[in-house]
Design a protein around this motif. Structure first.
Motif, mmCIF file in Angstrom:
data_model
loop_
_atom_site.group_PDB
_atom_site.id
_atom_site.type_symbol
_atom_site.label_atom_id
_atom_site.label_comp_id
_atom_site.label_asym_id
_atom_site.label_seq_id
_atom_site.Cartn_x
_atom_site.Cartn_y
_atom_site.Cartn_z
ATOM 1 N N ARG A 198 0.840 -1.204 0.000
ATOM 2 C CA ARG A 198 0.000 0.000 0.000
ATOM 3 C C ARG A 198 0.873 1.251 0.000
ATOM 4 O O ARG A 198 0.574 2.239 -0.695
ATOM 5 C CB ARG A 198 -0.917 -0.006 1.223
ATOM 6 C CG ARG A 198 -1.767 1.250 1.369
ATOM 7 C CD ARG A 198 -2.564 1.229 2.666
ATOM 8 N NE ARG A 198 -1.710 1.062 3.834
ATOM 9 C CZ ARG A 198 -1.051 2.061 4.432
ATOM 10 N NH1 ARG A 198 -1.146 3.295 3.973
ATOM 11 N NH2 ARG A 198 -0.298 1.820 5.491
ATOM 12 N N TYR A 208 -8.985 6.144 -3.307
ATOM 13 C CA TYR A 208 -10.174 5.296 -3.400
ATOM 14 C C TYR A 208 -11.170 5.903 -4.376
ATOM 15 O O TYR A 208 -11.418 7.113 -4.364
ATOM 16 C CB TYR A 208 -10.819 5.124 -2.031
ATOM 17 C CG TYR A 208 -10.001 4.274 -1.071
ATOM 18 C CD1 TYR A 208 -9.677 2.955 -1.381
ATOM 19 C CD2 TYR A 208 -9.553 4.794 0.144
ATOM 20 C CE1 TYR A 208 -8.929 2.175 -0.521
ATOM 21 C CE2 TYR A 208 -8.804 4.026 1.027
ATOM 22 C CZ TYR A 208 -8.497 2.710 0.680
ATOM 23 O OH TYR A 208 -7.752 1.939 1.540
ATOM 24 N N PHE A 230 -10.318 1.084 -7.739
ATOM 25 C CA PHE A 230 -9.639 0.913 -6.455
ATOM 26 C C PHE A 230 -10.612 1.340 -5.369
ATOM 27 O O PHE A 230 -11.038 2.494 -5.326
ATOM 28 C CB PHE A 230 -8.375 1.758 -6.408
ATOM 29 C CG PHE A 230 -7.659 1.751 -5.080
ATOM 30 C CD1 PHE A 230 -7.352 0.556 -4.443
ATOM 31 C CD2 PHE A 230 -7.285 2.938 -4.472
ATOM 32 C CE1 PHE A 230 -6.697 0.541 -3.228
ATOM 33 C CE2 PHE A 230 -6.621 2.944 -3.255
ATOM 34 C CZ PHE A 230 -6.322 1.741 -2.631
ATOM 35 N N VAL A 231 -11.016 0.395 -4.502
ATOM 36 C CA VAL A 231 -12.052 0.678 -3.507
ATOM 37 C C VAL A 231 -11.584 0.293 -2.111
ATOM 38 O O VAL A 231 -10.634 -0.473 -1.940
ATOM 39 C CB VAL A 231 -13.374 -0.075 -3.842
ATOM 40 C CG1 VAL A 231 -13.931 0.392 -5.188
ATOM 41 C CG2 VAL A 231 -13.171 -1.580 -3.852
ATOM 42 N N ARG A 232 -12.286 0.823 -1.118
ATOM 43 C CA ARG A 232 -11.935 0.567 0.272
ATOM 44 C C ARG A 232 -12.378 -0.823 0.722
ATOM 45 O O ARG A 232 -11.682 -1.496 1.484
ATOM 46 C CB ARG A 232 -12.580 1.639 1.163
ATOM 47 C CG ARG A 232 -12.132 1.606 2.617
ATOM 48 C CD ARG A 232 -12.856 2.680 3.424
ATOM 49 N NE ARG A 232 -12.627 4.010 2.898
ATOM 50 C CZ ARG A 232 -11.605 4.787 3.230
ATOM 51 N NH1 ARG A 232 -10.691 4.357 4.088
ATOM 52 N NH2 ARG A 232 -11.465 5.991 2.697
ATOM 53 N N SER A 233 -13.551 -1.270 0.261
ATOM 54 C CA SER A 233 -14.084 -2.559 0.694
ATOM 55 C C SER A 233 -14.961 -3.145 -0.399
ATOM 56 O O SER A 233 -15.345 -2.464 -1.357
ATOM 57 C CB SER A 233 -14.889 -2.413 1.988
ATOM 58 O OG SER A 233 -16.129 -1.782 1.719
ATOM 59 N N PHE A 234 -15.291 -4.417 -0.229
ATOM 60 C CA PHE A 234 -16.105 -5.117 -1.213
ATOM 61 C C PHE A 234 -17.503 -4.511 -1.317
ATOM 62 O O PHE A 234 -18.139 -4.596 -2.365
ATOM 63 C CB PHE A 234 -16.203 -6.605 -0.840
ATOM 64 C CG PHE A 234 -14.938 -7.372 -1.101
ATOM 65 C CD1 PHE A 234 -14.875 -8.332 -2.093
ATOM 66 C CD2 PHE A 234 -13.788 -7.136 -0.362
ATOM 67 C CE1 PHE A 234 -13.713 -9.037 -2.351
ATOM 68 C CE2 PHE A 234 -12.618 -7.827 -0.601
ATOM 69 C CZ PHE A 234 -12.571 -8.786 -1.598
ATOM 70 N N ASP A 236 -18.228 -1.587 -1.655
ATOM 71 C CA ASP A 236 -18.216 -0.413 -2.526
ATOM 72 C C ASP A 236 -18.393 -0.747 -3.996
ATOM 73 O O ASP A 236 -18.369 0.151 -4.841
ATOM 74 C CB ASP A 236 -16.890 0.346 -2.349
ATOM 75 C CG ASP A 236 -16.727 0.911 -0.955
ATOM 76 O OD1 ASP A 236 -17.758 1.173 -0.304
ATOM 77 O OD2 ASP A 236 -15.571 1.077 -0.505
ATOM 78 N N LEU A 243 -12.428 -5.636 -8.495
ATOM 79 C CA LEU A 243 -11.986 -4.519 -7.667
ATOM 80 C C LEU A 243 -10.538 -4.706 -7.275
ATOM 81 O O LEU A 243 -10.020 -5.825 -7.236
ATOM 82 C CB LEU A 243 -12.846 -4.398 -6.408
ATOM 83 C CG LEU A 243 -12.826 -5.608 -5.452
ATOM 84 C CD1 LEU A 243 -12.680 -5.146 -4.014
ATOM 85 C CD2 LEU A 243 -14.108 -6.426 -5.620
ATOM 86 N N TYR A 245 -8.096 -3.709 -3.963
ATOM 87 C CA TYR A 245 -8.276 -3.335 -2.568
ATOM 88 C C TYR A 245 -6.978 -3.587 -1.809
ATOM 89 O O TYR A 245 -6.032 -4.173 -2.343
ATOM 90 C CB TYR A 245 -9.426 -4.135 -1.942
ATOM 91 C CG TYR A 245 -9.140 -5.617 -1.797
ATOM 92 C CD1 TYR A 245 -8.835 -6.169 -0.553
ATOM 93 C CD2 TYR A 245 -9.165 -6.473 -2.908
ATOM 94 C CE1 TYR A 245 -8.564 -7.521 -0.415
ATOM 95 C CE2 TYR A 245 -8.887 -7.825 -2.772
ATOM 96 C CZ TYR A 245 -8.589 -8.345 -1.534
ATOM 97 O OH TYR A 245 -8.306 -9.684 -1.403
ATOM 98 N N ASN A 247 -5.284 -5.635 1.139
ATOM 99 C CA ASN A 247 -5.610 -6.859 1.873
ATOM 100 C C ASN A 247 -5.105 -6.805 3.315
ATOM 101 O O ASN A 247 -4.565 -5.795 3.776
ATOM 102 C CB ASN A 247 -5.084 -8.089 1.119
ATOM 103 C CG ASN A 247 -3.564 -8.203 1.129
ATOM 104 O OD1 ASN A 247 -2.860 -7.542 1.900
ATOM 105 N ND2 ASN A 247 -3.037 -9.053 0.269
ATOM 106 N N ASN A 257 -16.186 -9.271 -6.530
ATOM 107 C CA ASN A 257 -17.111 -9.278 -5.396
ATOM 108 C C ASN A 257 -18.038 -10.483 -5.478
ATOM 109 O O ASN A 257 -18.816 -10.631 -6.423
ATOM 110 C CB ASN A 257 -17.928 -7.982 -5.379
ATOM 111 C CG ASN A 257 -18.731 -7.821 -4.090
ATOM 112 O OD1 ASN A 257 -18.530 -8.550 -3.117
ATOM 113 N ND2 ASN A 257 -19.645 -6.872 -4.081
#
Length: 284
Positions: A198, A208, A230-234, A236, A243, A245, A247, A257
């Motif tokens: 990250r 994000y 690029f997302v914070r969580s599934f 989203d 996606l 993310y 880990n 997802n």
């Protein structure tokens, strides 16, 4: 000496009595010992995955915990058996075949010893040359965890530089692309776990919600090319959509997802599997 947990890992599976025999040997050393399984579902002979699963787990256990990892295609050969103390004071007993690659690079090893297979062997097992997981590793690991021997009694100290390691590639940035390897699968869910941290990724000023160009190569063959957010969580992203993310090891992961990215696109792991990402270029 105080007693510590013993954690076992292998490619034995649980379809026969191999793992059970290792438990039996450990309990014969000390019936009060606490034994846990990391996994016994490492693909057969897959040293790379054994190395990564140790990275995924070891540092989260208390100091003094003893890990025994047996993925040993060279059993019965001249390959060394080794024991190491990590920089966070856990112990790992394993064949010297590359199993310590990821721990050595990312967690650090403070000390290594060559296991004396004559002194540290289950009594009356001297003629057995194909089940060192039971006769040597589980037996020695249990004695160390139970306080029956100290680390120095396992065998002579050896140079950290002498330990066998597998080839690896560090993630890097070039011409706005960040490239790394697909190190492992989050197996049950089919997500790809990369070695792109990250921290390195964020130097590209990606946030994000940004759309990324993603390219996956197996050697020189392009396997996948797509735009992925690029997302914070599934939560989203819509079900069935891909996606990118961060880990649980603070590296980039690629997923679908509620689907299996690896299965859908026939993706494997290791040094030959590489992924490159960059922020999608806006059209003018």
């Amino acid at each position: 000496m105080s007693q510590h947990a013993l954690v076992l890992q292998s490619d034995f599976g649980i379809d026969d009595g191999a793992v059970n025999a290792m438990y039996g040997v450990a309990y014969s050393v000390d019936s009060s010992i606490r034994i846990f399984d990391l996994t016994h579902n490492i693909p057969v002979f897959h040293i790379w995955e054994a190395s990564y699963r140790l990275l995924q787990s070891v540092s989260y256990w208390p100091e003094g915990t003893v890990f025994v990892s047996v993925v040993d295609p060279g059993v019965g050969s001249e390959r060394k058996s080794i024991a190491v103390r990590t920089s966070t004071n856990q112990y790992i007993i394993t064949p010297d075949n590359g199993t310590l690659t990821h721990i050595s690079r990312q967690n650090g090893i403070a000390e290594a010893r060559q296991l004396d297979e004559v002194q540290n062997r289950l009594p009356r097992s001297g003629e057995s040359h194909t089940f060192h997981g039971r006769d040597i590793y589980a037996f020695t690991g249990a004695r160390l965890a139970a306080g029956g021997i100290c680390f120095e009694q396992i065998g002579p100290e050896i140079s950290l530089d002498s330990l066998i390691t597998l080839p690896v590639m560090d993630a890097y940035i070039e011409n706005e692309w960040i490239t790394g390897t697909i190190d492992i699968l989050d197996i049950r869910f089919g997500n790809l776990w990369t070695n792109i941290s990250r921290t390195l990724f964020k130097t590209l000023k990606i946030h994000y919600g940004d759309a990324l160009e993603a390219v996956i190569m197996n050697n020189d063959i392009e396997i996948y090319r797509q735009i992925i957010p690029f997302v914070r969580s599934f939560a989203d992203i819509s079900v069935g959509k891909p996606l990118v993310y961060v880990n649980s090891l603070d590296n980039l992961g690629i997923a679908v997802n509620q689907g299996s990215f690896a299965e859908a696109h026939h993706i494997g792991t290791g040094i030959k599997w590489r992924i490159s990402l960059r922020k999608k270029k806006s059209k003018h």
